[in-house]
Write a protein that holds these residues in place. Structure first.
Motif, PDB file in Angstrom:
ATOM      1  N   GLN A 156      38.357   3.969  32.332  1.00 23.70           N
ATOM      2  CA  GLN A 156      38.863   3.624  31.011  1.00 23.70           C
ATOM      3  C   GLN A 156      38.545   2.163  30.696  1.00 23.70           C
ATOM      4  O   GLN A 156      39.379   1.284  30.870  1.00 23.70           O
ATOM      5  CB  GLN A 156      40.374   3.875  30.923  1.00 23.70           C
ATOM      6  N   ALA A 157      37.332   1.920  30.210  1.00 23.32           N
ATOM      7  CA  ALA A 157      36.934   0.568  29.843  1.00 23.32           C
ATOM      8  C   ALA A 157      37.666   0.180  28.557  1.00 23.32           C
ATOM      9  O   ALA A 157      37.481   0.820  27.521  1.00 23.32           O
ATOM     10  CB  ALA A 157      35.435   0.492  29.628  1.00 23.32           C
ATOM     11  N   TRP A 162      40.352   8.285  24.766  1.00 20.31           N
ATOM     12  CA  TRP A 162      40.174   8.880  26.086  1.00 20.31           C
ATOM     13  C   TRP A 162      40.924  10.197  26.157  1.00 20.31           C
ATOM     14  O   TRP A 162      42.025  10.326  25.629  1.00 20.31           O
ATOM     15  CB  TRP A 162      40.675   7.936  27.168  1.00 20.31           C
ATOM     16  N   TYR A 197      36.329   0.384  24.759  1.00 23.62           N
ATOM     17  CA  TYR A 197      35.112   1.197  24.763  1.00 23.62           C
ATOM     18  C   TYR A 197      35.434   2.676  25.026  1.00 23.62           C
ATOM     19  O   TYR A 197      35.008   3.222  26.042  1.00 23.62           O
ATOM     20  CB  TYR A 197      34.117   0.682  25.814  1.00 23.62           C
ATOM     21  N   THR A 223      37.646  -0.173  34.183  1.00 22.61           N
ATOM     22  CA  THR A 223      36.361   0.471  33.925  1.00 22.61           C
ATOM     23  C   THR A 223      35.985   1.391  35.083  1.00 22.61           C
ATOM     24  O   THR A 223      35.556   2.525  34.873  1.00 22.61           O
ATOM     25  CB  THR A 223      35.272  -0.584  33.691  1.00 22.61           C
ATOM     26  N   PHE A 280      39.760  -5.827  34.138  1.00 20.00           N
ATOM     27  CA  PHE A 280      38.798  -5.110  33.301  1.00 20.00           C
ATOM     28  C   PHE A 280      37.847  -4.280  34.158  1.00 20.00           C
ATOM     29  O   PHE A 280      37.579  -3.117  33.865  1.00 20.00           O
ATOM     30  CB  PHE A 280      38.010  -6.097  32.433  1.00 20.00           C
ATOM     31  N   GLU A 281      37.352  -4.870  35.235  1.00 18.16           N
ATOM     32  CA  GLU A 281      36.430  -4.158  36.116  1.00 18.16           C
ATOM     33  C   GLU A 281      37.098  -2.946  36.752  1.00 18.16           C
ATOM     34  O   GLU A 281      36.496  -1.876  36.859  1.00 18.16           O
ATOM     35  CB  GLU A 281      35.891  -5.102  37.190  1.00 18.16           C
TER      36      GLU A 281
END
Length: 164
Positions: free
Chosen positions: A67-68, A78, A71, A63, A59-60
């Motif tokens: 591209q989180a 996106w 979100y 992000t 995830f990190e």
């Protein structure tokens, strides 16, 4: 009725003939390697190659690459394009190879180049990618760990892996 729908109907709703028709269609071949993988796609595939199973780190990284998950910047999602493969992003991606849990597997392989390509699901590397990998393996042949990390970095930044 569309051409693929007709194939599906003629096959009695069997999936295999439909998938074969899709894969044999000239428009399918034209779509292969036509766009960069989005960070979510790339990170998921790269973590599988590296043998990393860490959802927080994934995830990190997604992000950090822009591209989180869950979100998007707006309701359209996106934006498409080449912004996912900037030089800085490529360097950051390659850096992940030095901590890959599969380094020992690659370093200990009889043919590290083939092992890396198999691990990255690159079944038909371009001559340029193959030559780069074999030259790299030869150059670092006395340092198996370093060669393994370099080959992994090369594989996950190669067009065959980066493009979808």
């Amino acid at each position: 009725m569309g051409e693929l729908a007709a194939v599906f109907m003629r096959a009695g709703l069997e999936i295999r003939p439909l998938v074969e028709a899709i894969l044999r269609d000239p428009s399918f071949a034209a779509a292969v390697y036509a766009r960069p993988r989005y960070p979510v796609e790339w990170v998921t595939a790269a973590f599988a190659v590296f043998g990393i199973d860490d959802v927080v780190k994934a995830f990190e990284l997604m992000t950090a690459l822009g591209q989180a998950p869950f979100y998007p910047p707006n309701v359209a999602g996106w934006p498409p394009g080449n912004r996912w493969i900037t030089p800085g992003a490529v360097v950051a991606r390659a850096g992940l190879a030095v901590e890959a849990p599969v380094l020992e597997e690659i370093a200990g392989a009889h043919d590290p180049v083939t092992a890396v390509f198999r691990r990255a699901s690159i079944y038909d590397p371009t001559p340029r990618t193959h030559t780069a990998a074999t030259d790299l393996a030869f150059e670092l042949r006395r340092e198996p760990q370093r060669a393994a990390a370099a080959l992994l970095a090369l594989a996950i930044t190669a067009p065959e892996f980066t493009l979808a």
